[in-house]
Design a protein around this motif. Structure first.
Motif, PDB file in Angstrom:
ATOM      1  N   MET A 127      -1.403   9.371   4.502  1.00 46.42           N
ATOM      2  CA  MET A 127      -2.170   9.335   5.467  1.00 46.42           C
ATOM      3  C   MET A 127      -3.089  10.660   5.654  1.00 46.42           C
TER       4      MET A 127
ATOM      5  N   ASP B 266      -2.700   2.282  -4.670  1.00 48.19           N
ATOM      6  CA  ASP B 266      -2.480   3.245  -4.683  1.00 48.19           C
ATOM      7  C   ASP B 266      -3.718   4.714  -5.406  1.00 48.19           C
TER       8      ASP B 266
ATOM      9  N   GLY C 258       3.798   3.560   2.731  1.00 43.48           N
ATOM     10  CA  GLY C 258       3.447   5.148   3.315  1.00 43.48           C
ATOM     11  C   GLY C 258       4.094   5.316   2.130  1.00 43.48           C
TER      12      GLY C 258
ATOM     13  N   LEU D 216      -0.578  -3.809  11.076  1.00 42.95           N
ATOM     14  CA  LEU D 216      -0.315  -3.532  10.190  1.00 42.95           C
ATOM     15  C   LEU D 216       0.974  -2.572  10.301  1.00 42.95           C
ATOM     16  N   ASN D 217       0.054  -1.393  10.708  1.00 42.52           N
ATOM     17  CA  ASN D 217       0.969  -0.277  11.005  1.00 42.52           C
ATOM     18  C   ASN D 217       0.573   0.279  12.402  1.00 42.52           C
TER      19      ASN D 217
ATOM     20  N   VAL E  88      -2.819   2.814   1.510  1.00 43.73           N
ATOM     21  CA  VAL E  88      -2.625   2.670   2.978  1.00 43.73           C
ATOM     22  C   VAL E  88      -3.377   1.632   4.125  1.00 43.73           C
ATOM     23  N   ARG E  89      -4.448   2.163   3.387  1.00 45.79           N
ATOM     24  CA  ARG E  89      -6.027   1.844   3.903  1.00 45.79           C
ATOM     25  C   ARG E  89      -6.304   1.006   3.584  1.00 45.79           C
TER      26      ARG E  89
ATOM     27  N   GLY F 275       0.962  -1.148   0.261  1.00 44.76           N
ATOM     28  CA  GLY F 275      -0.359   0.316  -0.258  1.00 44.76           C
ATOM     29  C   GLY F 275       0.766   1.364   0.222  1.00 44.76           C
TER      30      GLY F 275
ATOM     31  N   VAL G 266      -4.053  -1.699   1.768  1.00 44.52           N
ATOM     32  CA  VAL G 266      -3.770  -2.561   1.934  1.00 44.52           C
ATOM     33  C   VAL G 266      -3.802  -3.065   3.894  1.00 44.52           C
ATOM     34  N   GLU G 267      -4.251  -1.722   5.081  1.00 47.78           N
ATOM     35  CA  GLU G 267      -4.450  -2.470   6.255  1.00 47.78           C
ATOM     36  C   GLU G 267      -6.144  -3.172   6.161  1.00 47.78           C
TER      37      GLU G 267
ATOM     38  N   ASP H 104       2.993  -1.784   4.522  1.00 50.21           N
ATOM     39  CA  ASP H 104       2.613  -0.071   4.663  1.00 50.21           C
ATOM     40  C   ASP H 104       3.858   0.295   3.706  1.00 50.21           C
TER      41      ASP H 104
ATOM     42  N   HIS I 139      -5.095  -6.630   5.070  1.00 46.17           N
ATOM     43  CA  HIS I 139      -4.415  -7.705   6.316  1.00 46.17           C
ATOM     44  C   HIS I 139      -5.074  -7.337   7.264  1.00 46.17           C
TER      45      HIS I 139
END
Length: 177
Positions: free
Chosen positions: A18, A69, A49, A174-175, A27-28, A14, A30-31, A47, A34
């Motif tokens: 954010m 993305d 970033g 994940l993050n 990022v959101r 991701g 891929v989270e 993540d 997960h």
């Protein structure tokens, strides 16, 4: 299935920031993947970033890569678009996202090293709002998260990977978000 044998090294990445509204879509996404799905040990969920070229080693180490993305395709906000393999530009004289130059440079470097992924899939969303510091996803982009995750899961399954819905949330985040 596209591949007879499941790949042994897969990266699900991701990309985004954010802090800038729809720029955080990757990022959101891929989270969310997960949190909702259990993946085999051969799959790394990351993540990425805004790490840009620091992602070169993870991308070069994977034979198969899925990227989420926010990308400016010039389409209606919230539109999802999937690009595969060499459809994904590794060079352009225009910029599609705030960090695209770095990711495109990364793909160019991977290609120069002879390590361009065997399979590459990008699930991109057309952002609606990018200039809202501290803002969350716009409603129209947030509404596409589930569909984007489903597209990523379908790609992984097409590659022969067992992707199962989780019965409970994962023990690890994940993050830090």
């Amino acid at each position: 299935m596209d591949d007879v044998n499941p790949p042994s090294a897969v990266l699900v990445l991701g990309i985004g920031n954010m802090l800038w509204a729809d720029e955080g879509f990757g990022v959101r996404a891929v989270e969310a993947l997960h949190q909702r799905f259990e993946l085999p040990e051969s799959v790394t969920v990351m993540d990425g970033g805004t790490q840009g070229l620091l992602l070169l080693d993870p991308v070069c180490s994977a034979s198969h890569v899925v990227v989420f993305d926010a990308i400016d395709f010039g389409l209606e906000p919230g539109t999802l678009k999937v690009m595969r393999d060499r459809e994904v530009p590794s060079f352009s004289d225009t910029t599609m996202s705030l960090h695209q130059a770095s990711f495109m440079e990364l793909l160019s470097l991977a290609d120069l090293k002879g390590r361009f992924p065997e399979r590459l899939t990008v699930v991109g969303v057309q952002p609606a709002i990018l200039d809202d510091l501290g803002g969350s996803l716009s409603d129209i982009v947030a509404a596409r998260l589930d569909e984007a995750v489903a597209l990523g899961v379908a790609e992984l399954r097409a590659w022969g990977l067992p992707v199962l819905e989780r019965r409970a949330p994962p023990a690890e985040k994940l993050n830090a978000a």
